[in-house]
Design a protein around this motif. Structure first.
Motif, short mmCIF file in Angstrom:
data_model
loop_
_atom_site.label_atom_id
_atom_site.label_comp_id
_atom_site.label_asym_id
_atom_site.label_seq_id
_atom_site.Cartn_x
_atom_site.Cartn_y
_atom_site.Cartn_z
N ARG A 52 25.54 -28.95 59.47
CA ARG A 52 25.15 -27.96 60.59
C ARG A 52 26.61 -27.13 61.69
O ARG A 52 26.79 -25.88 61.94
N LYS B 37 23.16 -32.57 71.22
CA LYS B 37 24.32 -32.20 70.79
C LYS B 37 24.74 -31.99 71.77
O LYS B 37 25.00 -30.77 72.45
N GLN C 71 32.51 -25.65 65.12
CA GLN C 71 31.46 -26.05 66.40
C GLN C 71 31.22 -24.41 66.90
O GLN C 71 30.31 -24.36 67.94
N GLY D 245 29.28 -29.04 65.23
CA GLY D 245 29.05 -29.58 65.90
C GLY D 245 28.81 -31.44 65.63
O GLY D 245 29.09 -32.08 64.53
N LEU E 281 21.37 -28.10 73.34
CA LEU E 281 21.50 -28.07 71.80
C LEU E 281 20.74 -29.52 70.90
O LEU E 281 21.24 -30.02 71.42
N ASN F 43 19.69 -29.87 65.54
CA ASN F 43 19.86 -29.06 64.72
C ASN F 43 19.99 -27.52 64.90
O ASN F 43 19.57 -26.84 63.98
N GLY F 44 20.36 -27.36 66.58
CA GLY F 44 20.82 -25.52 67.35
C GLY F 44 19.40 -25.88 67.36
O GLY F 44 20.21 -24.35 68.75
N THR F 45 18.59 -25.67 67.83
CA THR F 45 17.24 -25.47 68.90
C THR F 45 17.43 -25.76 69.99
O THR F 45 18.22 -27.19 70.16
N PHE G 225 28.35 -22.76 65.39
CA PHE G 225 27.23 -23.66 66.89
C PHE G 225 26.55 -23.82 67.35
O PHE G 225 25.73 -23.36 68.33
N PHE G 226 27.25 -23.47 68.21
CA PHE G 226 27.34 -23.24 70.16
C PHE G 226 27.00 -22.23 70.61
O PHE G 226 26.51 -22.58 71.89
N THR H 9 24.59 -20.45 70.20
CA THR H 9 23.07 -20.59 70.33
C THR H 9 22.82 -20.74 71.09
O THR H 9 21.65 -20.49 71.68
#
Length: 404
Positions: free
Chosen positions: A355, A376, A29, A357, A46, A49-51, A32-33, A35
């Protein structure tokens, strides 16, 4: 991927397999966050996929929860100082709007200048956690948030957090709510842990007594969400579907149960009946809220009938935290059954194992979907579900946090 040894006797909290799994999910977690950091200020929401999502709006509770969460990362030894500094700067340069903090900001411009009690208590939570993580500006922010809360939001008579305001500090409406108060208790206890000031703990106790000592027993240990100006229950209220939905919210009962035990522990574990009250809240919430297909209904009526059947991630995380607290106090088999059920359901349906999250909601078939929540939406709830079981006590703050 199972969160623990499936058929092992005893309690998952005592097994190295489960504890290792929890630590790994927390690390994913945090990774992931990271980014979400927005170079020009604040944080992105986000996609799965994290974009970054394209919406430029940043809401106060999202900024402050990121600060709080990465203060926990710093305290857990996995590094969060950069994210905390970034968020603290954005609170000062983006959200700060005269006396108070704006609810919604785009870039450096407040676009929703409401002064929301729900948002302001999260400023206090963020400041308190940042202080524990060593941020030099945090003590001053604690004092500033406390001053605004006491001058504008705190109602001395009932001992509760009252109305929301416009930018001119005129009340928006006559509404009084449980949600801002619940998170107010959370923030006040964090401020007590950060400063040692007993008045924070006393105010948290006032909130807990009203909702859990007075209201919950009168409604079968369901907690009414909505109130009139005189703090009588508004049983017919049906407002904002996210923050003011009709009925009562099992996830909030679970969250409140955990907070009650935290306060009881911080207060020296007085003979107040807090563990018994917490158990009644948890048992009622799980009995009312658990859906036939698994997961928890978002809302039920004051009589316990399902209203909004959407199944979101955060009530499951709060159930995990409440059950972990009960198990730490007393090893009961029925609590362990529920603890394993909630974690197993989360691992199968909510957690993105690849990935990092958690997905925000499920459709009727139990597959991830976006309805009320997009992308997310935050790290706050799911992260705490992994950290509460790992912490040796009933609090998540300070030196009680585990090294990851």
């Amino acid at each position: 991927m199972t969160p623990g040894p499936e058929n092992a006797p005893g309690f998952w909290l005592d097994t190295p397999e489960h504890r290792t799994w929890l630590a790994e999910d927390a690390r994913k977690q945090f990774a992931f966050f990271r980014t979400a950091l927005r170079p020009e200020g604040g944080f992105h929401t986000l996609e799965w996929n994290g974009t970054p999502r394209p919406d430029p709006l940043q809401e106060l509770h999202c900024t402050t929860r990121m600060i709080h969460s990465y203060a926990l990362a710093e305290l857990c030894g996995v590094g969060g100082a950069e994210m905390v500094e970034h968020g603290m700067r954005y609170l000062a340069e983006g959200h700060r709007d005269g006396e108070g903090w704006a609810w919604g900001v785009e870039g450096q411009t407040p676009v929703d200048r409401r002064r929301m009690g729900y948002g302001h208590v999260f400023v206090l939570l963020a400041a308190s956690s940042a202080h524990l993580a060593g941020h030099e500006d945090a003590p001053a922010l604690i004092d500033a948030a406390t001053e605004v809360l006491e001058q504008h939001f705190w109602e001395d008579g009932p001992g509760l957090i009252g109305p929301d305001f416009g930018p001119d500090w005129q009340p928006l409406d006559a509404y009084r709510g449980m949600n801002a108060n619940m998170h107010g208790a959370e923030a006040l206890m964090a401020a007590f842990e950060a400063t040692g000031r007993e008045d924070y703990l006393e105010k948290a106790g006032s909130i807990l007594w009203f909702f859990l000592g007075l209201k919950a027993p009168a409604y079968g240990y369901r907690i009414p969400e909505h109130y009139f100006t005189d703090w009588t229950v508004d049983a017919e209220h049906d407002g904002d579907p996210m923050f003011r939905p009709a009925g009562t919210t099992p996830g909030h009962s679970l969250e409140f149960a955990r907070l009650l035990l935290q306060h009881w522990d911080l207060a020296g574990r007085p003979d107040s009946g807090a563990p018994e009250t917490a158990r009644k809240l948890v048992e009622r919430a799980l009995a009312d809220g658990w859906a036939e297909a698994g997961g928890l209904h978002y809302t039920v009526s004051l009589g316990g009938a399902p209203l909004l059947r959407d199944r979101y991630w955060w009530p499951v995380t709060e159930g995990i935290g409440a059950l972990a607290s009960l198990i730490k106090l007393e090893r009961r088999e029925e609590d362990e059954i529920w603890y394993r059920k909630l974690w197993s359901f989360a691992a199968e349906h909510f957690i993105d194992h690849e990935r990092g999250g958690w997905y925000p909601g499920l459709d009727a078939a139990g597959q991830p979907t976006e309805t009320q929540f997009k992308g997310k939406p935050d790290i706050y709830h799911a992260l705490q579900a992994t950290l509460y079981p790992l912490a040796p006590g009933l609090s998540r703050q300070g030196t009680t946090l585990p090294a990851l």
